[in-house]
Design an enzyme around this catalytic site. Structure first.
Site, PDB file in Angstrom:
ATOM      1  N   HIS A 191     -19.858 -25.002  48.337  1.00  0.00           N
ATOM      2  CA  HIS A 191     -20.265 -23.482  48.512  1.00  0.00           C
ATOM      3  C   HIS A 191     -21.148 -23.586  50.205  1.00  0.00           C
ATOM      4  O   HIS A 191     -21.776 -24.036  49.835  1.00  0.00           O
ATOM      5  CB  HIS A 191     -20.664 -23.588  46.967  1.00  0.00           C
ATOM      6  N   ASN A 216     -22.729 -15.538  52.430  1.00  0.00           N
ATOM      7  CA  ASN A 216     -22.921 -16.407  50.511  1.00  0.00           C
ATOM      8  C   ASN A 216     -21.735 -15.909  49.377  1.00  0.00           C
ATOM      9  O   ASN A 216     -21.659 -14.708  49.754  1.00  0.00           O
ATOM     10  CB  ASN A 216     -23.458 -16.695  49.574  1.00  0.00           C
ATOM     11  N   CYS A 223     -19.961 -18.744  41.219  1.00  0.00           N
ATOM     12  CA  CYS A 223     -20.276 -19.646  42.476  1.00  0.00           C
ATOM     13  C   CYS A 223     -19.170 -21.143  42.913  1.00  0.00           C
ATOM     14  O   CYS A 223     -18.733 -21.650  43.460  1.00  0.00           O
ATOM     15  CB  CYS A 223     -21.583 -19.868  43.511  1.00  0.00           C
TER      16      CYS A 223
END
Length: 328
Positions: free
Chosen positions: A255, A285, A122
């Site tokens: 993020h 996500n 990520c």
């Protein structure tokens, strides 16, 4: 004369299949997994996510995002002399040919430019931006296509409600160009392999077949605790390197993992909620794709404007984390 790298184009792409919490709850019920829209939303802030069709790869999503970024920048593929793709779900198991090389081929780029994948989960897009910025500042390259692209739905265990409800598929891209004007003002990258087991895919190849599990596993509380602490620290570190404080920022683009992590980070940085770009509610996500997806969304809806200052930051498996301060 000092050479800087500057963002001159952004792009993104989401696969057509949008799955709301209610639709996902119904699908999971058929597998004997009980959850609810309220349970998902209250813990993550997610209302929907997108899933790619089985035949669609990360490179396919990346190409769409790249084309949109190239169009905004007024460039063609052969104007690019560096391609970096951040992904944890490459087209090929083992990672080669790299997804970046596949993207190069699919975009019809024939100029022999460098192409490479970056794997920091990520945090991958932040790592990729930092690498591209360094190449451009060194004079080695002039125009870089930096992409985050994921098909995370391929590595989800849909019997594990703690992870399968959180992730989605998508891609985001930027064009970084050599510039006499400052663009990327500071980057900071970190990793600590001691925490590798709290967010990982443990499987590997042995004798040409998968050995172990190919599913993502996550210790949610451990990731949450570590993420909140590290995101604040790396944000301050990057801002100090740029000679700035959080009060100088126009936008925080974190993020898009979990709204509670994002809100906690904004609070620690003393940034009002209205200065944080939030897309996790609609995208879930999307790992390395989440920051460029959020950036492109905010650029195209007019929130992020030229000459504004943004902070992009992320954490990911490894454990990795990093931040980028930029002037648009």
């Amino acid at each position: 004369m000092t050479t800087y790298s500057k963002i001159i184009g952004t792009g993104s792409y989401l696969p057509p299949e949008r799955v709301t919490n209610e639709e996902l709850v119904a699908r999971l019920a058929l597998k004997g997994v009980e959850t609810s829209d309220e349970w998902i939303f209250s813990r993550s802030g997610i209302s929907a996510r997108h899933y790619a069709d089985p035949a669609v790869c990360s490179s396919d999503l990346a190409v769409q995002a790249a084309q949109n970024a190239l169009e905004m920048a007024g460039l063609t593929g052969n104007d690019i002399d560096l391609i970096i793709v951040a992904t944890s779900t490459p087209d090929h198991f083992g990672g080669f040919p790299s997804t970046a090389c596949v993207v190069q081929r699919k975009l019809g780029i024939t100029n022999g430019c460098a192409a490479v994948d970056v794997q920091a989960v990520c945090s991958g897009f932040i790592y990729a931006v930092s690498v591209a910025d360094s190449f451009i500042r060194s004079g080695a390259h002039k125009k870089a296509l930096v992409i985050g692209a994921e098909v995370f739905s391929r590595i989800l265990d849909f019997k594990d409600r703690g992870t399968c409800v959180l992730f989605g598929d998508g891609a985001g891209a930027i064009i970084l160009s050599a510039s006499a004007e400052p663009g990327i003002l500071a980057t900071k990258l970190h990793a600590d392999g001691r925490y590798g087991d709290i967010l990982c895919v443990e499987g590997g190849m042995s004798g040409g077949i998968l050995a172990g599990s190919g599913f993502l596993t996550m210790d949610g509380p451990a990731v949450f605790k570590l993420a909140v602490s590290l995101l604040e620290k790396v944000a301050v570190e990057a801002l100090e390197s740029a000679g700035m404080t959080s009060s100088d920022l126009d936008w925080l683009i974190p993020h898009q993992a979990n709204i509670r992590i994002m809100q906690s980070t904004a609070k620690k940085l003393q940034m009002p909620a209205e200065k944080m770009v939030v897309t996790v509610d609609q995208h879930g996500n999307t790992s390395a794709a989440s920051i460029p997806l959020a950036l492109d969304t905010a650029v195209r809806d007019g929130r992020v404007k030229p000459n504004q200052h943004i902070l992009m930051e992320g954490v990911g498996g490894g454990f990795t984390w990093g931040a980028v301060v930029a002037r648009m």
